[in-house]
Design a protein around this motif. Structure first.
Motif, PDB file in Angstrom:
ATOM      1  N   PHE A 276       0.724  -1.155  -0.066  1.00  0.00           N
ATOM      2  CA  PHE A 276       0.029  -0.104  -0.008  1.00  0.00           C
ATOM      3  C   PHE A 276       0.995   1.296  -0.069  1.00  0.00           C
ATOM      4  O   PHE A 276       0.370   2.430  -0.243  1.00  0.00           O
ATOM      5  N   ASN A 277       2.189   1.060   0.500  1.00  0.00           N
ATOM      6  CA  ASN A 277       2.952   2.354   0.510  1.00  0.00           C
ATOM      7  C   ASN A 277       4.438   1.918  -0.046  1.00  0.00           C
ATOM      8  O   ASN A 277       4.947   0.765   0.245  1.00  0.00           O
ATOM      9  N   ILE A 278       5.065   2.953  -0.536  1.00  0.00           N
ATOM     10  CA  ILE A 278       6.406   2.771  -1.064  1.00  0.00           C
ATOM     11  C   ILE A 278       7.302   2.474   0.319  1.00  0.00           C
ATOM     12  O   ILE A 278       8.486   1.717   0.019  1.00  0.00           O
ATOM     13  N   LEU A 279       6.945   2.996   1.374  1.00  0.00           N
ATOM     14  CA  LEU A 279       7.859   2.808   2.486  1.00  0.00           C
ATOM     15  C   LEU A 279       7.978   1.414   3.025  1.00  0.00           C
ATOM     16  O   LEU A 279       8.889   0.874   3.665  1.00  0.00           O
ATOM     17  N   ALA A 280       6.856   0.560   2.207  1.00  0.00           N
ATOM     18  CA  ALA A 280       7.003  -0.823   2.847  1.00  0.00           C
ATOM     19  C   ALA A 280       8.143  -1.793   2.007  1.00  0.00           C
ATOM     20  O   ALA A 280       8.533  -2.499   2.581  1.00  0.00           O
ATOM     21  N   VAL A 281       8.699  -0.987   0.923  1.00  0.00           N
ATOM     22  CA  VAL A 281       9.804  -1.783   0.175  1.00  0.00           C
ATOM     23  C   VAL A 281      10.886  -0.691   0.208  1.00  0.00           C
ATOM     24  O   VAL A 281      11.910  -1.000  -0.309  1.00  0.00           O
ATOM     25  N   TYR A 282      10.910   0.422   1.203  1.00  0.00           N
ATOM     26  CA  TYR A 282      11.897   1.478   1.172  1.00  0.00           C
ATOM     27  C   TYR A 282      13.208   0.654   1.613  1.00  0.00           C
ATOM     28  O   TYR A 282      14.437   0.991   1.037  1.00  0.00           O
ATOM     29  N   VAL A 283      13.044  -0.252   2.701  1.00  0.00           N
ATOM     30  CA  VAL A 283      14.521  -0.631   3.252  1.00  0.00           C
ATOM     31  C   VAL A 283      15.063  -1.794   2.226  1.00  0.00           C
ATOM     32  O   VAL A 283      16.088  -1.957   2.150  1.00  0.00           O
ATOM     33  N   PRO A 284      14.227  -2.545   1.821  1.00  0.00           N
ATOM     34  CA  PRO A 284      14.898  -3.419   0.617  1.00  0.00           C
ATOM     35  C   PRO A 284      15.412  -2.895  -0.713  1.00  0.00           C
ATOM     36  O   PRO A 284      16.575  -3.171  -1.080  1.00  0.00           O
ATOM     37  N   VAL A 285      14.870  -1.641  -0.974  1.00  0.00           N
ATOM     38  CA  VAL A 285      15.514  -0.900  -2.064  1.00  0.00           C
ATOM     39  C   VAL A 285      16.848  -0.298  -1.424  1.00  0.00           C
ATOM     40  O   VAL A 285      17.745  -0.101  -2.315  1.00  0.00           O
ATOM     41  N   VAL A 286      16.807   0.496  -0.403  1.00  0.00           N
ATOM     42  CA  VAL A 286      18.160   0.773   0.065  1.00  0.00           C
ATOM     43  C   VAL A 286      19.314  -0.147   0.210  1.00  0.00           C
ATOM     44  O   VAL A 286      20.566  -0.045  -0.134  1.00  0.00           O
ATOM     45  N   LEU A 287      18.699  -1.439   0.867  1.00  0.00           N
ATOM     46  CA  LEU A 287      19.804  -2.471   1.070  1.00  0.00           C
ATOM     47  C   LEU A 287      20.269  -3.045  -0.163  1.00  0.00           C
ATOM     48  O   LEU A 287      21.281  -3.440  -0.430  1.00  0.00           O
ATOM     49  N   THR A 288      19.384  -3.260  -1.480  1.00  0.00           N
ATOM     50  CA  THR A 288      19.765  -3.632  -2.597  1.00  0.00           C
ATOM     51  C   THR A 288      20.815  -2.547  -3.250  1.00  0.00           C
ATOM     52  O   THR A 288      21.747  -3.020  -3.714  1.00  0.00           O
ATOM     53  N   ARG A 289      20.468  -1.174  -2.924  1.00  0.00           N
ATOM     54  CA  ARG A 289      21.408  -0.275  -3.512  1.00  0.00           C
ATOM     55  C   ARG A 289      22.918  -0.583  -2.787  1.00  0.00           C
ATOM     56  O   ARG A 289      23.930  -0.571  -3.313  1.00  0.00           O
ATOM     57  N   ALA A 290      22.869  -0.510  -1.431  1.00  0.00           N
ATOM     58  CA  ALA A 290      24.183  -0.698  -0.718  1.00  0.00           C
ATOM     59  C   ALA A 290      24.724  -1.780  -1.101  1.00  0.00           C
ATOM     60  O   ALA A 290      26.061  -1.975  -1.159  1.00  0.00           O
ATOM     61  N   PHE A 291      24.033  -3.016  -1.056  1.00  0.00           N
ATOM     62  CA  PHE A 291      24.874  -4.217  -1.288  1.00  0.00           C
ATOM     63  C   PHE A 291      25.469  -4.378  -3.057  1.00  0.00           C
ATOM     64  O   PHE A 291      26.307  -5.056  -3.169  1.00  0.00           O
ATOM     65  N   GLY A 292      24.731  -3.687  -3.674  1.00  0.00           N
ATOM     66  CA  GLY A 292      25.052  -3.505  -5.049  1.00  0.00           C
ATOM     67  C   GLY A 292      26.456  -2.787  -5.120  1.00  0.00           C
ATOM     68  O   GLY A 292      27.103  -2.886  -5.932  1.00  0.00           O
ATOM     69  N   ILE A 293      26.640  -1.725  -4.392  1.00  0.00           N
ATOM     70  CA  ILE A 293      27.628  -0.982  -4.391  1.00  0.00           C
ATOM     71  C   ILE A 293      28.931  -1.462  -3.595  1.00  0.00           C
ATOM     72  O   ILE A 293      30.112  -1.629  -3.905  1.00  0.00           O
ATOM     73  N   GLY A 294      28.426  -2.223  -2.624  1.00  0.00           N
ATOM     74  CA  GLY A 294      29.429  -2.882  -1.716  1.00  0.00           C
ATOM     75  C   GLY A 294      30.040  -3.986  -2.193  1.00  0.00           C
ATOM     76  O   GLY A 294      31.445  -4.290  -2.108  1.00  0.00           O
ATOM     77  N   ARG A 295      29.443  -4.817  -3.076  1.00  0.00           N
ATOM     78  CA  ARG A 295      30.227  -6.004  -3.786  1.00  0.00           C
ATOM     79  C   ARG A 295      31.310  -5.642  -4.559  1.00  0.00           C
ATOM     80  O   ARG A 295      32.254  -6.227  -4.548  1.00  0.00           O
ATOM     81  N   PRO A 296      31.045  -4.635  -5.634  1.00  0.00           N
ATOM     82  CA  PRO A 296      32.565  -4.362  -6.456  1.00  0.00           C
ATOM     83  C   PRO A 296      33.422  -3.358  -5.678  1.00  0.00           C
ATOM     84  O   PRO A 296      34.475  -3.731  -5.860  1.00  0.00           O
TER      85      PRO A 296
END
Length: 594
Positions: A68-88
Motif C-alpha cells: 500500500f505504500n512505497i515505504l513498505a519496500v524502502y528498506v529493501p530498496v536501500v539495502l539492494t543499492r548498498a549491497f550492489g555498491i558494496g560487492r564491487p
C-alpha cells in the motif's frame, strides 16, 4: 588402476614438498594482519553478492503483493543499492590488497633467490645450466605468485564462506545446515581432490612425453646427415609425432574432465537450489509475510557458484606449482650442501710480486672435458701478459679462476703466495675487471665512472678520463660530467664505451687489471688506439688480458697460446715473431697479409 598407482606417490610427494618448503610457507606466515584483511574482505565480497540477490528477491516478491505504500519496500530498496555498491567495492579492495601483498612477497622471494645464487656462484656456474637458472627466475617465482592469487586466496575464502553459510543455516534449521554442509563438501573437498588426481596423472604424462619428444627431435636433428644419406626423410619428419599425439590426447582429456567437472558442480548447485525451494516452501509457505523470503533465500545461493567453482580448478594447478616449488627447494638444498667451508681471509697485498697458476686442472662438471689440464703460469708484478687461443679453449676461465669465481679441481692459484680463496674479501681492492661488453647505466658520466670509487672527487674522475683519452671529448659536451650516457651507453661509440668502462676501473687504482676481449667489435684503427691507451694507463699495474688478435701485442711482456688446455706457445711477442714460424703465420693471417 594404473593412474591411481602413479598418482598416490605424487600426492605424497606434494605433501613432502610442502613440508620441507623454505619458499612458500615462511612468507605466508608473514604480515598476518594483512592476510586476515584480504580474507575478510574476500568473504564480505560474497556476503554482499548473496545479500544483493537476497534483497533483490525479497523486493521482487514484496512488490508483487502490491504494498500500500512505497515505504513498505524502502528498506529493501536501500539495502539492494548498498549491497550492489558494496560487492564491487569489496572486490576491488580484496584485489588491490591481495596483489599488493603478493607483489611484496614475490620481491622478497626474488631477493632470497639472488642471495641463494650468490652464496655459491661458482657451484651454480659449474653445475647448473644457465637456462635452468633463468627458468627459476622467469617461471618458478611467477608460478608461486599465481599459487597465492589463484589457489590459496580463493580456496581459503571459499572455506570461510562455507563455514559462514553452515552457521547461518544452523540458526534456522540444524538438519538443513548439515545437509547443505555435506552437499557443499562435495564441491569443496571431493571434486577438488578428484581434480588434483586427474591433473597429477595428466601432468606427469605430458611432462614425460614432452621430455622424450625434445630428446628424440634433438637426436634426430644432430644426425640429420645420416637421415639424408639413407633417404629416410619421412622417418625424420615423423620424429616426435607419437609423443606429441599422446600429449595432445592428455590435454584434451583434461579439458573434457574440466568441462564435465564444472557441469557437475552446476548440477549440484541446481539440485541444492531445488532442495531450498522445497525446504523454504515448507518452512516459510505458511505465511504470506514469510513467503516473500522464499525466493530471496534461493536466489542468494547462486553467487556461491562463483565462490566455490574456482577451488576445483585451483587444485588442478597444484602439480605445476609443486614442480616450481620443488625446483626452488632443490636449488636451496644443493647450494647448502655444496657451500664451501669458511676460509680465513687475508688483506690485499700492497704490491704484486707474483701471480701463479700451479698445475691447475679445471672442467665444468665431472662429465665435461677439461678446459685446463695441468696448467701452470707465472705472472710477475707489473708484467703485461696476453692470453690467446681459439674460442672454447678456457681463456676467460683463467680470469674467472684468478678472480675466485671458479674453483679448480686440482692445483692452486695464488697471489704473492696467498690462495685466491683467502683474498675474496680483498678482491674489489685487488682486481679491476673489464669484460667483453661492460654495461653503462642510464645516468651521468660522473655516476657511471664513480661506480669504481663512489667517493672519488671530480679531479680524480678527470684524471681517469685523461688516462683513457676521453677528457677532451667530455669537456666538449655541454653538460660535461653531467652528460647522461643513456641506456647501455648508446650515446657513445663502441670505442668510447670501452674507454668509459676502463676509466671506471682505473679510478679504483687496483694493482691488477683483467681484460676480457676489450677490443671485440671495434674496427682495427680504434682497436689499435685503445690497446695503446690501455698499455699506457696500466704502466704501474699488472695486466692480464684475453684476446683473439695478435695486433697490439708489441708492448706485451709475455704472450701465451692455449691449445687443448695446455700452453702451446709462450714468450715475448718479438721473440716469438723472430723464432717461431707458427707465430709469424698467425700474425700474418691476423693482419691480413695472407
Amino acid at each position: 588402476m594404473h593412474t591411481s598407482q602413479k598418482t598416490k606417490p605424487r600426492l605424497r610427494n606434494y605433501l613432502r614438498a610442502w613440508h620441507n618448503d623454505h619458499w612458500f610457507w615462511p612468507y605466508l606466515k608473514q604480515n598476518k594482519l594483512r592476510l586476515a584483511l584480504i580474507f575478510f574482505v574476500g568473504v564480505l565480497t560474497f556476503i554482499c553478492a548473496g545479500a544483493l540477490m537476497f534483497t533483490s528477491g525479497y523486493l521482487i516478491s514484496k512488490s508483487a503483493t502490491h504494498p500500500f505504500n512505497i515505504l513498505a519496500v524502502y528498506v529493501p530498496v536501500v539495502l539492494t543499492r548498498a549491497f550492489g555498491i558494496g560487492r564491487p567495492a569489496f572486490k576491488y579492495l580484496e584485489r588491490i590488497n591481495s596483489h599488493n601483498w603478493v607483489l611484496n612477497v614475490v620481491s622478497k622471494l626474488r631477493v632470497q633467490l639472488y642471495r641463494t645464487l650468490a652464496k655459491d656462484a661458482a657451484f651454480l656456474h659449474e653445475h647448473q645450466q644457465t637456462g635452468k637458472i633463468f627458468g627459476l627466475l622467469a617461471d618458478d617465482l611467477d608460478h608461486l605468485e599465481n599459487f597465492y592469487l589463484r589457489t590459496i586466496f580463493p580456496t581459503i575464502v571459499a572455506y570461510l564462506v562455507w563455514l559462514l553459510v553452515t552457521i547461518v543455516m544452523g540458526i534456522f534449521t540444524w538438519l538443513g545446515a548439515i545437509a547443505v554442509a555435506l552437499i557443499l563438501a562435495v564441491v569443496l573437498i571431493v571434486v577438488p581432490m578428484l581434480s588434483l588426481r586427474q591433473a597429477a596423472s595428466g601432468y606427469a604424462v605430458q611432462k614425460a612425453r614432452k621430455a622424450h619428444e625434445y630428446t628424440t627431435v634433438t637426436e634426430h636433428y644432430l644426425g640429420l646427415g645420416d637421415w639424408v644419406i639413407t633417404h629416410r626423410q619421412d622417418r625424420f619428419t615423423a620424429a616426435g609425432n607419437d609423443d606429441a599425439s599422446v600429449t595432445q590426447q592428455s590435454v584434451a582429456a583434461q579439458e573434457r574432465f574440466q568441462r564435465w567437472r564444472n557441469f557437475a558442480i552446476q548440477v549440484i548447485f541446481g539440485l541444492l537450489a531445488l532442495g531450498l525451494i522445497l525446504g523454504t516452501q515448507r518452512l516459510l509457505g505458511g505465511s504470506q509475510r514469510l513467503a516473500n523470503y522464499s525466493a530471496a533465500v534461493v536466489l542468494s545461493l547462486f553467487p556461491l557458484i562463483d565462490c566455490f567453482l574456482p577451488v576445483a580448478q585451483a587444485m588442478a594447478e597444484v602439480p605445476l606449482y609443486s614442480d616450481s616449488l620443488a625446483h626452488l627447494n632443490e636449488l636451496s638444498a644443493s647450494v647448502a650442501a655444496a657451500a664451501p667451508a669458511p676460509v680465513a681471509q687475508a688483506d690485499a697485498p700492497a704490491a704484486i710480486q707474483e701471480i701463479k697458476f700451479d698445475h691447475v686442472t679445471f672442467a665444468y662438471g665431472p662429465d665435461q672435458p677439461k678446459l685446463l689440464d695441468d696448467f701452470s703460469l707465472t705472472v710477475h708484478g707489473r708484467e703485461k701478459v696476453a692470453i690467446l687461443g681459439p674460442s672454447g679453449e678456457g681463456k676467460t676461465t683463467i680470469l674467472q679462476l684468478l678472480l675466485g669465481d671458479l674453483t679448480p679441481q686440482k692445483g692452486q692459484i695464488t697471489v704473492n703466495g696467498i690462495p685466491v680463496a683467502q683474498l675474496q674479501q680483498a678482491r674489489p681492492a685487488l682486481f679491476g675487471y673489464l669484460n667483453q661488453a661492460p654495461f653503462l647505466f642510464n645516468t651521468t658520466i660522473r655516476a657511471n665512472i664513480r661506480l669504481g670509487a663512489p667517493g672519488a672527487a671530480d679531479d680524480a674522475i678527470w684524471a681517469a678520463l685523461q688516462a683513457v683519452g676521453l677528457a677532451d671529448v667530455v669537456r666538449s659536451l655541454p653538460a660535461g660530467l653531467d652528460t647522461v650516457v643513456t641506456e647501455s651507453g648508446q650515446r657513445f661509440s663502441g670505442g668510447q664505451q670501452q674507454r668509459l668502462a676502463l676509466a671506471r676501473i682505473l679510478l679504483k687504482k687496483t694493482p691488477v687489471l683483467l681484460l676480457d676481449e676489450p677490443t671485440i667489435g671495434l674496427d682495427p684503427i680504434t682497436e689499435q688506439a685503445l690497446m695503446a691507451m690501455i698499455m699506457q694507463a696500466s704502466t704501474d699495474r699488472t695486466l692480464i688480458w684475453v684476446t683473439h688478435h695478435l695486433q697490439g701485442l708489441e708492448q706485451a711482456d709475455q704472450a701465451i697460446f692455449l691449445t687443448d688446455g695446455h700452453i702451446s706457445m709462450a714468450g715475448r711477442p718479438a721473440t716469438l715473431y723472430r723464432d717461431n714460424a707458427r707465430f709469424r703465420a698467425l700474425y700474418a693471417l691476423d693482419v691480413g697479409q695472407l
